[in-house]
Design a protein around this motif. Structure first.
Motif, PDB file in Angstrom:
ATOM      1  N   ALA A  60       0.802  -1.231   0.000  1.00 44.80           N
ATOM      2  CA  ALA A  60       0.000   0.000   0.000  1.00 44.80           C
ATOM      3  C   ALA A  60       0.834   1.280   0.000  1.00 44.80           C
ATOM      4  O   ALA A  60       0.410   2.295  -0.547  1.00 44.80           O
ATOM      5  CB  ALA A  60      -0.924  -0.010   1.218  1.00 44.80           C
ATOM      6  N   ASN A  61       2.001   1.235   0.595  1.00 43.38           N
ATOM      7  CA  ASN A  61       2.819   2.445   0.713  1.00 43.38           C
ATOM      8  C   ASN A  61       4.014   2.442  -0.239  1.00 43.38           C
ATOM      9  O   ASN A  61       4.923   3.257  -0.079  1.00 43.38           O
ATOM     10  CB  ASN A  61       3.335   2.567   2.159  1.00 43.38           C
ATOM     11  CG  ASN A  61       2.871   3.852   2.801  1.00 43.38           C
ATOM     12  OD1 ASN A  61       2.809   4.890   2.147  1.00 43.38           O
ATOM     13  ND2 ASN A  61       2.548   3.802   4.065  1.00 43.38           N
ATOM     14  N   GLY A 120      -6.139   4.531   0.464  1.00 38.65           N
ATOM     15  CA  GLY A 120      -6.606   4.884  -0.880  1.00 38.65           C
ATOM     16  C   GLY A 120      -6.071   3.902  -1.914  1.00 38.65           C
ATOM     17  O   GLY A 120      -6.780   3.543  -2.868  1.00 38.65           O
ATOM     18  N   ASN A 121      -4.846   3.460  -1.725  1.00 36.73           N
ATOM     19  CA  ASN A 121      -4.272   2.532  -2.705  1.00 36.73           C
ATOM     20  C   ASN A 121      -4.977   1.183  -2.703  1.00 36.73           C
ATOM     21  O   ASN A 121      -5.018   0.489  -3.720  1.00 36.73           O
ATOM     22  CB  ASN A 121      -2.768   2.365  -2.460  1.00 36.73           C
ATOM     23  CG  ASN A 121      -2.039   3.607  -2.933  1.00 36.73           C
ATOM     24  OD1 ASN A 121      -2.475   4.268  -3.885  1.00 36.73           O
ATOM     25  ND2 ASN A 121      -0.949   3.953  -2.271  1.00 36.73           N
ATOM     26  N   ILE A 122      -5.546   0.818  -1.570  1.00 38.58           N
ATOM     27  CA  ILE A 122      -6.325  -0.426  -1.513  1.00 38.58           C
ATOM     28  C   ILE A 122      -7.594  -0.254  -2.345  1.00 38.58           C
ATOM     29  O   ILE A 122      -7.971  -1.120  -3.132  1.00 38.58           O
ATOM     30  CB  ILE A 122      -6.680  -0.776  -0.042  1.00 38.58           C
ATOM     31  CG1 ILE A 122      -5.403  -0.966   0.770  1.00 38.58           C
ATOM     32  CG2 ILE A 122      -7.600  -1.988   0.047  1.00 38.58           C
ATOM     33  CD1 ILE A 122      -4.383  -1.909   0.180  1.00 38.58           C
ATOM     34  N   VAL A 123      -8.228   0.905  -2.197  1.00 45.70           N
ATOM     35  CA  VAL A 123      -9.472   1.157  -2.930  1.00 45.70           C
ATOM     36  C   VAL A 123      -9.195   1.215  -4.437  1.00 45.70           C
ATOM     37  O   VAL A 123      -9.914   0.607  -5.237  1.00 45.70           O
ATOM     38  CB  VAL A 123     -10.121   2.466  -2.420  1.00 45.70           C
ATOM     39  CG1 VAL A 123     -11.350   2.818  -3.223  1.00 45.70           C
ATOM     40  CG2 VAL A 123     -10.472   2.317  -0.947  1.00 45.70           C
ATOM     41  N   PRO A 156       1.179   2.681  -6.132  1.00 48.53           N
ATOM     42  CA  PRO A 156       1.470   1.270  -6.372  1.00 48.53           C
ATOM     43  C   PRO A 156       0.294   0.587  -7.080  1.00 48.53           C
ATOM     44  O   PRO A 156      -0.862   0.844  -6.764  1.00 48.53           O
ATOM     45  CB  PRO A 156       1.682   0.700  -4.965  1.00 48.53           C
ATOM     46  CG  PRO A 156       1.140   1.713  -4.017  1.00 48.53           C
ATOM     47  CD  PRO A 156       1.223   3.038  -4.703  1.00 48.53           C
ATOM     48  N   GLY A 157       0.613  -0.235  -8.053  1.00 51.20           N
ATOM     49  CA  GLY A 157      -0.428  -0.993  -8.758  1.00 51.20           C
ATOM     50  C   GLY A 157      -1.109  -0.206  -9.848  1.00 51.20           C
ATOM     51  O   GLY A 157      -0.970  -0.521 -11.023  1.00 51.20           O
TER      52      GLY A 157
END
Ligand code: DWN
Length: 412
Positions: free
Chosen positions: A24-25, A327-330, A357-358
């Motif tokens: 995530a980070n 936010g990156n998870i969402v 990321p991603g």
């Protein structure tokens, strides 16, 4: 992938999978975006015995505490980027001074970040931060907070007691949930605190995660999701007890939990039983509650995607606000990339100029947002909604709208 509870070894009940996830980070520089990223299955389980909710696969910590060429490592979250958090820890430092310090005052903080909490104590209090991220600990040292660059462990605890003596208070905010081996943590706490000492931990509360369907709290750094129920069971194994709890509005709804040795000097507050009862009414001990949570997560994703796709089809400009880990998870779970989100605004200098990321959405400074407002700003740091909306009042006056998806989709 763990099948058994890391606290009591009971077989876990898996209830959530958000699919393959990057760290995530782990923000990327431009030259890194073509490289393959590390991923893992982001999945969580519930222990029907000791009630601990936990991540099933635990990625190595070096993935977000990124090793640097010149030795050491780098982490991208600086707690003092939020003025509300600065105020929050200053207020708690006053409470600690009033309630818990002895004549030979000594405090240790596990995960002391940029010194946001420990910097508040007067010079006669011996404070020591334990912060594994070199770049973040350096900022704390600049603020006068002595910090050691290590992960906390029983060995570190023994060394601290030898070199500094035992302590009145051990504190950890948004850190205890990151520690893989909570048994080693508790041994270390037992080693460090005085007979009348206290251990205070503050982390997102599983009750609030359930109430708000805050599924973006689940990611690689957060290995556990605590409740009074689960922490009571953990600390009992070390002959300790919870004597007070206080709900906090921070990070989407946290719980500050105060722990002492069993039958210690502090009377057990009525708040402990009240919050425990509230947890029980919300079904915190029931596996079915977690399955229902997982269904609601999918509903939120469907609603968010429908909203963003309609806005983009309508020719609207959409950006993200707050390049948070959550936010990156969402973004990854909903496959929201740079084709729909122009950029993400963030006030952390170390994140600006990177890509998420991603999904590889560019991260920019607030000044760029203010030069040419978009139509919608998706609140990826929804936990800081109030502070961000205060700062960006002109965006709203100019007709822009903030959009939140937790606890439900809402145009603010
Ligand atoms: O638990 C954790 C918490 C405490 O911090 C860690 N595992 C990592 C981190 O989580 P996060 O990245 O989800 O934290 P935040 O505080 O929700 O991140 C907010 C982001 O938004 C930061 O990158 C800073 C940014 N921000 C901003 O651009 N303008 C924040 C505020 C308040 C602002 O006004």
């Amino acid at each position: 992938m763990a099948e058994n509870c890391r606290i009591c070894n009971t077989l876990l009940t898996k209830f959530l999978s958000l699919g393959e996830m990057p760290i995530a980070n782990a923000f990327l520089s431009k030259c890194e975006i073509d490289e393959e990223e590390y991923t893992y299955e982001l999945a969580a389980g519930f222990c029907e015995d000791c009630k601990m909710v936990q991540l099933l696969e635990v990625p190595p910590q070096e993935k977000y505490l990124v090793p640097q060429e010149d030795e050491g490592n780098r982490y991208l979250y600086f707690a003092s980027t939020s003025e509300h958090m600065v105020e929050h820890f200053s207020t708690f430092a006053d409470e600690v001074t009033e309630r818990f310090l002895s004549d030979d005052p000594r405090i240790v903080e596990i995960g002391s970040n940029d010194g946001i909490f420990l910097k508040n104590f007067s010079d006669d209090v011996d404070v020591l931060g334990i912060e594994p991220a070199n770049n973040v600990a350096e900022v704390a040292r600049e603020r006068g907070v002595e910090s050691i660059n290590e992960f906390f462990s029983t060995d570190v605890a023994e060394r601290i007691v030898e070199e500094h003596g035992d302590v009145d208070v051990v504190f950890g905010a948004n850190t205890i949930l990151n520690i893989p081996d909570l048994h080693d943590l508790m041994d270390g706490i037992d080693t460090m605190i005085r007979k009348d000492g206290v251990f205070v931990m503050e982390d997102p509360h599983m009750l609030e995660i359930l109430k708000k369907t805050a599924f973006d709290q689940f990611y690689d750094e957060h290995l556990y999701y605590f409740s009074v129920a689960s922490i009571t069971n953990l600390v009992r194994m070390y002959d300790m007890e919870i004597f007070d709890v206080k709900k906090q509005p921070t990070h989407g709804g946290s719980l500050r939990i105060f722990i002492q040795r069993s039958n210690g000097p502090y009377q057990v507050s009525d708040r402990v039983r009240a919050v425990r009862s509230e947890e029980e009414r919300a079904g915190i001990s029931d596996a079915e509650t977690y399955r229902a949570f997982s269904d609601r997560v999918q509903e939120i994703r469907d609603e968010l995607l429908a909203f963003i796709n309609a806005a983009v089809d309508d020719g609207k400009r959409v950006v993200g606000y707050g390049a948070s880990s959550k936010g990156n998870i969402v973004l990854n779970y909903c496959s929201l990339g740079a084709d729909v989100l122009e950029y993400i605004v963030d006030n952390t200098p170390a994140k600006q100029g990177t890509y998420t990321p991603g999904m590889h959405v560019p991260v920019v400074a607030p000044e760029l947002f203010r030069e040419d407002y978009p139509d919608y700003a998706l609140l990826l740091a929804w936990n800081h909604a109030e502070e961000i909306m205060e700062k960006e009042a002109e965006f709203i006056e100019a007709g822009g709208e903030f959009v939140r998806y937790i606890p439900e989709l809402e145009v603010l």
